[in-house]
Design a protein around this motif. Structure first.
Motif, PDB file in Angstrom:
ATOM      1  N   PHE A   2     -50.756  68.173  15.512  1.00 56.21           N
ATOM      2  CA  PHE A   2     -50.878  66.543  15.686  1.00 56.21           C
ATOM      3  C   PHE A   2     -49.854  65.807  14.897  1.00 56.21           C
ATOM      4  O   PHE A   2     -49.416  65.944  13.604  1.00 56.21           O
ATOM      5  N   GLU A   3     -49.372  64.587  15.235  1.00 56.82           N
ATOM      6  CA  GLU A   3     -48.528  63.850  14.435  1.00 56.82           C
ATOM      7  C   GLU A   3     -48.706  62.238  14.318  1.00 56.82           C
ATOM      8  O   GLU A   3     -49.071  61.930  15.253  1.00 56.82           O
ATOM      9  N   ILE A   4     -48.718  61.694  13.198  1.00 62.38           N
ATOM     10  CA  ILE A   4     -48.917  60.274  13.209  1.00 62.38           C
ATOM     11  C   ILE A   4     -47.769  59.861  12.332  1.00 62.38           C
ATOM     12  O   ILE A   4     -47.331  60.134  11.385  1.00 62.38           O
ATOM     13  N   THR A   5     -47.168  58.723  13.116  1.00 61.22           N
ATOM     14  CA  THR A   5     -45.872  58.094  12.436  1.00 61.22           C
ATOM     15  C   THR A   5     -46.303  56.571  12.354  1.00 61.22           C
ATOM     16  O   THR A   5     -47.008  56.060  13.293  1.00 61.22           O
ATOM     17  N   ALA A   6     -45.970  56.117  11.255  1.00 58.28           N
ATOM     18  CA  ALA A   6     -46.104  54.344  10.837  1.00 58.28           C
ATOM     19  C   ALA A   6     -44.718  53.821  10.524  1.00 58.28           C
ATOM     20  O   ALA A   6     -44.002  54.368  10.018  1.00 58.28           O
ATOM     21  N   ASN A   7     -44.689  52.662  11.564  1.00 52.44           N
ATOM     22  CA  ASN A   7     -43.319  51.887  11.166  1.00 52.44           C
ATOM     23  C   ASN A   7     -43.582  50.462  11.355  1.00 52.44           C
ATOM     24  O   ASN A   7     -44.155  49.950  12.364  1.00 52.44           O
ATOM     25  N   GLU A   8     -43.502  49.669  10.268  1.00 50.34           N
ATOM     26  CA  GLU A   8     -44.009  48.158  10.327  1.00 50.34           C
ATOM     27  C   GLU A   8     -45.205  48.074  10.824  1.00 50.34           C
ATOM     28  O   GLU A   8     -46.136  48.842  10.360  1.00 50.34           O
ATOM     29  N   ALA A   9     -45.479  47.602  11.886  1.00 48.88           N
ATOM     30  CA  ALA A   9     -46.823  47.075  12.353  1.00 48.88           C
ATOM     31  C   ALA A   9     -47.208  48.186  13.411  1.00 48.88           C
ATOM     32  O   ALA A   9     -48.192  47.955  14.262  1.00 48.88           O
ATOM     33  N   GLU A  10     -46.512  49.121  13.404  1.00 56.08           N
ATOM     34  CA  GLU A  10     -46.916  50.254  14.881  1.00 56.08           C
ATOM     35  C   GLU A  10     -47.187  51.535  14.143  1.00 56.08           C
ATOM     36  O   GLU A  10     -46.470  51.952  13.279  1.00 56.08           O
ATOM     37  N   VAL A  11     -48.294  52.077  14.777  1.00 53.72           N
ATOM     38  CA  VAL A  11     -48.725  53.499  14.369  1.00 53.72           C
ATOM     39  C   VAL A  11     -48.560  54.220  15.611  1.00 53.72           C
ATOM     40  O   VAL A  11     -49.234  53.748  16.599  1.00 53.72           O
ATOM     41  N   SER A  12     -48.098  55.382  15.737  1.00 55.19           N
ATOM     42  CA  SER A  12     -47.796  56.063  16.899  1.00 55.19           C
ATOM     43  C   SER A  12     -48.514  57.659  16.580  1.00 55.19           C
ATOM     44  O   SER A  12     -48.511  58.179  15.666  1.00 55.19           O
ATOM     45  N   LEU A  13     -49.389  57.766  17.551  1.00 51.49           N
ATOM     46  CA  LEU A  13     -50.116  59.118  17.724  1.00 51.49           C
ATOM     47  C   LEU A  13     -49.376  60.119  18.767  1.00 51.49           C
ATOM     48  O   LEU A  13     -49.284  59.703  19.810  1.00 51.49           O
TER      49      LEU A  13
END
Length: 99
Positions: A2-13
């Protein structure tokens, strides 16, 4: 995996979101809420999901709204759309069918 990335106002799963990694997803998302109150959640990378995703999405929706923002779901897989329909939360999460 599982990977979660956060960048400014976006979170990606990406990968598999399950009870095993739900706490890590919640912690990352809650940290993101310290900076942005409306989150665009990109679900395109989810490969396998279980009912943990519903808990995660409902928690994140409430947390965003508590800070005066909202949760915007992006690239929602068809299987997740079906799961939210079965659980009766698709309107709460404002999941729109892909056109």
């Amino acid at each position: 995996m599982f990977e979660i990335t956060a960048n400014e106002a976006e979170v990606s799963l990406a990968g598999t979101l399950s009870l095993d990694n739900l706490v890590a997803a919640l912690e990352t998302s809650n940290t993101q809420l310290d900076f942005e109150h409306t989150i665009n959640l990109d679900l395109n990378g989810l490969e396998i999901l279980d009912s943990a995703i519903l808990s995660y999405l409902m928690h994140l929706k409430r947390a965003c709204q508590a800070k005066g923002g909202d949760l915007q779901l992006v690239n929602v897989p068809i299987r997740l759309q079906k799961l939210t329909n079965l659980a009766g939360v698709s309107q709460i999460l404002e999941i729109q069918p892909e056109s």
